[in-house]
Design a protein around this motif. Sequence first.
Motif, PDB file in Angstrom:
ATOM      1  N   LEU A 331      33.442  10.477  -2.296  1.00  0.00           N
ATOM      2  CA  LEU A 331      32.640   9.663  -1.371  1.00  0.00           C
ATOM      3  C   LEU A 331      31.258  10.273  -1.209  1.00  0.00           C
ATOM      4  N   ARG A 332      31.243  11.615  -1.110  1.00  0.00           N
ATOM      5  CA  ARG A 332      29.969  12.285  -0.866  1.00  0.00           C
ATOM      6  C   ARG A 332      29.030  12.126  -2.047  1.00  0.00           C
ATOM      7  N   LEU A 333      29.544  12.314  -3.262  1.00  0.00           N
ATOM      8  CA  LEU A 333      28.682  12.220  -4.452  1.00  0.00           C
ATOM      9  C   LEU A 333      28.166  10.796  -4.641  1.00  0.00           C
ATOM     10  N   CYS A 334      29.019   9.790  -4.376  1.00  0.00           N
ATOM     11  CA  CYS A 334      28.577   8.390  -4.532  1.00  0.00           C
ATOM     12  C   CYS A 334      27.562   8.026  -3.446  1.00  0.00           C
ATOM     13  N   SER A 335      27.786   8.502  -2.217  1.00  0.00           N
ATOM     14  CA  SER A 335      26.830   8.212  -1.129  1.00  0.00           C
ATOM     15  C   SER A 335      25.494   8.857  -1.433  1.00  0.00           C
ATOM     16  N   TYR A 336      25.542  10.121  -1.869  1.00  0.00           N
ATOM     17  CA  TYR A 336      24.288  10.841  -2.154  1.00  0.00           C
ATOM     18  C   TYR A 336      23.486  10.071  -3.211  1.00  0.00           C
ATOM     19  N   HIS A 337      24.158   9.696  -4.314  1.00  0.00           N
ATOM     20  CA  HIS A 337      23.426   9.016  -5.392  1.00  0.00           C
ATOM     21  C   HIS A 337      22.855   7.675  -4.914  1.00  0.00           C
ATOM     22  N   ASN A 338      23.651   6.873  -4.192  1.00  0.00           N
ATOM     23  CA  ASN A 338      23.170   5.549  -3.767  1.00  0.00           C
ATOM     24  C   ASN A 338      21.991   5.651  -2.798  1.00  0.00           C
ATOM     25  N   LEU A 339      22.063   6.614  -1.879  1.00  0.00           N
ATOM     26  CA  LEU A 339      20.941   6.784  -0.941  1.00  0.00           C
ATOM     27  C   LEU A 339      19.701   7.225  -1.717  1.00  0.00           C
ATOM     28  N   HIS A 340      19.905   8.182  -2.629  1.00  0.00           N
ATOM     29  CA  HIS A 340      18.768   8.669  -3.437  1.00  0.00           C
ATOM     30  C   HIS A 340      18.177   7.503  -4.241  1.00  0.00           C
ATOM     31  N   PHE A 341      19.050   6.624  -4.733  1.00  0.00           N
ATOM     32  CA  PHE A 341      18.585   5.499  -5.575  1.00  0.00           C
ATOM     33  C   PHE A 341      17.594   4.625  -4.793  1.00  0.00           C
ATOM     34  N   LEU A 342      17.932   4.273  -3.549  1.00  0.00           N
ATOM     35  CA  LEU A 342      17.054   3.394  -2.763  1.00  0.00           C
ATOM     36  C   LEU A 342      15.815   4.154  -2.286  1.00  0.00           C
ATOM     37  N   LEU A 343      15.976   5.440  -1.961  1.00  0.00           N
ATOM     38  CA  LEU A 343      14.808   6.235  -1.549  1.00  0.00           C
ATOM     39  C   LEU A 343      13.838   6.383  -2.722  1.00  0.00           C
ATOM     40  N   GLN A 344      14.401   6.602  -3.918  1.00  0.00           N
ATOM     41  CA  GLN A 344      13.557   6.744  -5.118  1.00  0.00           C
ATOM     42  C   GLN A 344      12.903   5.403  -5.463  1.00  0.00           C
ATOM     43  N   LEU A 345      13.680   4.305  -5.282  1.00  0.00           N
ATOM     44  CA  LEU A 345      13.119   2.967  -5.551  1.00  0.00           C
ATOM     45  C   LEU A 345      11.869   2.754  -4.706  1.00  0.00           C
ATOM     46  N   MET A 346      11.933   3.124  -3.412  1.00  0.00           N
ATOM     47  CA  MET A 346      10.773   2.896  -2.541  1.00  0.00           C
ATOM     48  C   MET A 346       9.636   3.857  -2.872  1.00  0.00           C
ATOM     49  N   GLU A 347       9.930   5.031  -3.412  1.00  0.00           N
ATOM     50  CA  GLU A 347       8.840   5.906  -3.885  1.00  0.00           C
ATOM     51  C   GLU A 347       8.147   5.227  -5.082  1.00  0.00           C
ATOM     52  N   ASN A 348       8.944   4.606  -5.942  1.00  0.00           N
ATOM     53  CA  ASN A 348       8.365   3.898  -7.106  1.00  0.00           C
ATOM     54  C   ASN A 348       7.553   2.682  -6.649  1.00  0.00           C
ATOM     55  N   VAL A 349       8.018   2.016  -5.578  1.00  0.00           N
ATOM     56  CA  VAL A 349       7.262   0.878  -5.020  1.00  0.00           C
ATOM     57  C   VAL A 349       5.922   1.365  -4.483  1.00  0.00           C
ATOM     58  N   ARG A 350       5.927   2.500  -3.759  1.00  0.00           N
ATOM     59  CA  ARG A 350       4.673   3.036  -3.205  1.00  0.00           C
ATOM     60  C   ARG A 350       3.714   3.399  -4.342  1.00  0.00           C
ATOM     61  N   GLU A 351       4.265   3.967  -5.423  1.00  0.00           N
ATOM     62  CA  GLU A 351       3.433   4.348  -6.578  1.00  0.00           C
ATOM     63  C   GLU A 351       2.838   3.091  -7.223  1.00  0.00           C
ATOM     64  N   ALA A 352       3.640   2.027  -7.318  1.00  0.00           N
ATOM     65  CA  ALA A 352       3.145   0.774  -7.928  1.00  0.00           C
ATOM     66  C   ALA A 352       2.029   0.179  -7.067  1.00  0.00           C
ATOM     67  N   ILE A 353       2.150   0.309  -5.732  1.00  0.00           N
ATOM     68  CA  ILE A 353       1.081  -0.217  -4.851  1.00  0.00           C
ATOM     69  C   ILE A 353      -0.193   0.609  -5.058  1.00  0.00           C
ATOM     70  N   ARG A 354      -0.008   1.937  -5.147  1.00  0.00           N
ATOM     71  CA  ARG A 354      -1.186   2.809  -5.383  1.00  0.00           C
ATOM     72  C   ARG A 354      -1.935   2.352  -6.636  1.00  0.00           C
ATOM     73  N   ASN A 355      -1.154   1.905  -7.661  1.00  0.00           N
ATOM     74  CA  ASN A 355      -1.761   1.491  -8.936  1.00  0.00           C
ATOM     75  C   ASN A 355      -1.966  -0.017  -9.026  1.00  0.00           C
ATOM     76  N   ASP A 356      -1.866  -0.742  -7.880  1.00  0.00           N
ATOM     77  CA  ASP A 356      -2.102  -2.197  -7.855  1.00  0.00           C
ATOM     78  C   ASP A 356      -1.269  -2.948  -8.885  1.00  0.00           C
ATOM     79  N   ARG A 357      -0.005  -2.568  -9.012  1.00  0.00           N
ATOM     80  CA  ARG A 357       0.816  -3.227 -10.045  1.00  0.00           C
ATOM     81  C   ARG A 357       2.237  -3.492  -9.554  1.00  0.00           C
ATOM     82  N   LEU A 358       2.412  -3.857  -8.262  1.00  0.00           N
ATOM     83  CA  LEU A 358       3.773  -4.042  -7.742  1.00  0.00           C
ATOM     84  C   LEU A 358       4.493  -5.227  -8.400  1.00  0.00           C
ATOM     85  N   LEU A 359       3.773  -6.304  -8.740  1.00  0.00           N
ATOM     86  CA  LEU A 359       4.445  -7.451  -9.383  1.00  0.00           C
ATOM     87  C   LEU A 359       4.913  -7.078 -10.787  1.00  0.00           C
TER      88      LEU A 359
END
Length: 374
Positions: A331-359
């Motif tokens: 449970l712990r390993l699956c929770s850790y990965h899934n939380l990291h996945f969404l946190l990393q996704l939003m870091e990638n979204v912030r990076e795409a906004i910085r580069n004006d390429r979110l679409l």
Amino acid sequence: MPAVTYEHIKTCRQSGARLGKVHTPHGSFETPIFMPVGTLATVKTMSPDELVEMNAQIILSNTYHLWLRPGEDIIQEAGGLHKFMNWDRPILTDSGGFQVFSLSDLRNISEEGVEFRSHLSGEKLFLTPEKSMHIQNALGPDIMMAFDECPPYPAEHDYMKASVERTSRWAERCLEAHQRPHDQGLFGIVQGGEHPDLRRQSAEDLVSLDFPGYAIGGLSVGEPKDVMNRVLEETTPFLPDNKPRYLMGVGSADSLIDGAVRGVDMFDCVLPTRIARNGTLMTSSGRLVVRNAAYARDFRPLDEKCSCRVCRNYSRAYIRHLIKSNETLGLRLCSYHNLHFLLQLMENVREAIRNDRLLDFREEFFEAYGFNKP
Ligand SMILES: Nc1nc2c(CCc3ccccc3)c3nc[nH]c3cc2c(=O)[nH]1
Ligand SMILES: [Zn+2]
């Protein structure tokens, strides 16, 4: 100096997405951001150290649950929620209304508040805007939510109009009852269902009360995704650009991206830890159900594109074995990965906004994950 302030950094030239920072008494967090949910003063199976390691910048907790158990008085005596759960970064708590409607039977809603039965003891309880503020002031989160009604979906226009007007009156009572405005930011919650006129009325009522931030409520309650996206487009224009916007209870990877594209700054959902409990993982190429026999001899990481501690150290075969054996580490390993996945996704979204390429990023992510494009 208000307790919570929003710093707008830039707007993506390719979409309506904003890059920003929210400053609170327990530190700042970047937006758009995903906020892990820790309903009972814990993000299930994760320790604060692990949350810090995966760069969780703010976590959520629940007034309703903590009021019932252990009681806000115990948490207040502990020095507040931060001390009680050993988390020194920002915390946001919901106001309890939504949980009453989703957890307890027998509930009567009136102008005064909501009468209901505890889902733990069955005793009759009464939650009002004033009581919700008292509990949240005792818990001491950095961001508190106004006491609102989240009507069931779908709801008739007449019912929804009366509900929106009551939620606006409740918001005023919350401001009156708020004892710690200097160190706790109170957000108003916009309601109105899928009725554009009511969304506008709710937003204008709340903006006239000048909250430090605004949540968009009444969504992620079973409506189709295109309805959610349309409601966002019909609501954000009536919210101020210099305040954070929090879309409550959302959500899946595609909804996070589509919300950011429409100018939403903050998101929460219980999905990552909830689906982890039955061994369902979010990966860059879609969902993976690790208990499937197909993975019995699969010694690759859960997601070959993931840099998290779980994907760097454990195989699908091992995690499948743990889940099949009902081992807590699974449970712990699956929770850790899934939380990291969404946190990393939003870091990638912030990076795409910085580069004006979110679409463009949306296109690439949807393609790889297998979401349909429109
Ligand atoms: N107060 C409120 N909460 C909602 C939540 C809970 C989010 C939450 C906050 C903090 C901790 C846990 C959950 C919703 N979840 C899905 N849809 C939701 C709508 C509303 C809503 O309209 N109002
Ligand atoms: Zn991983």
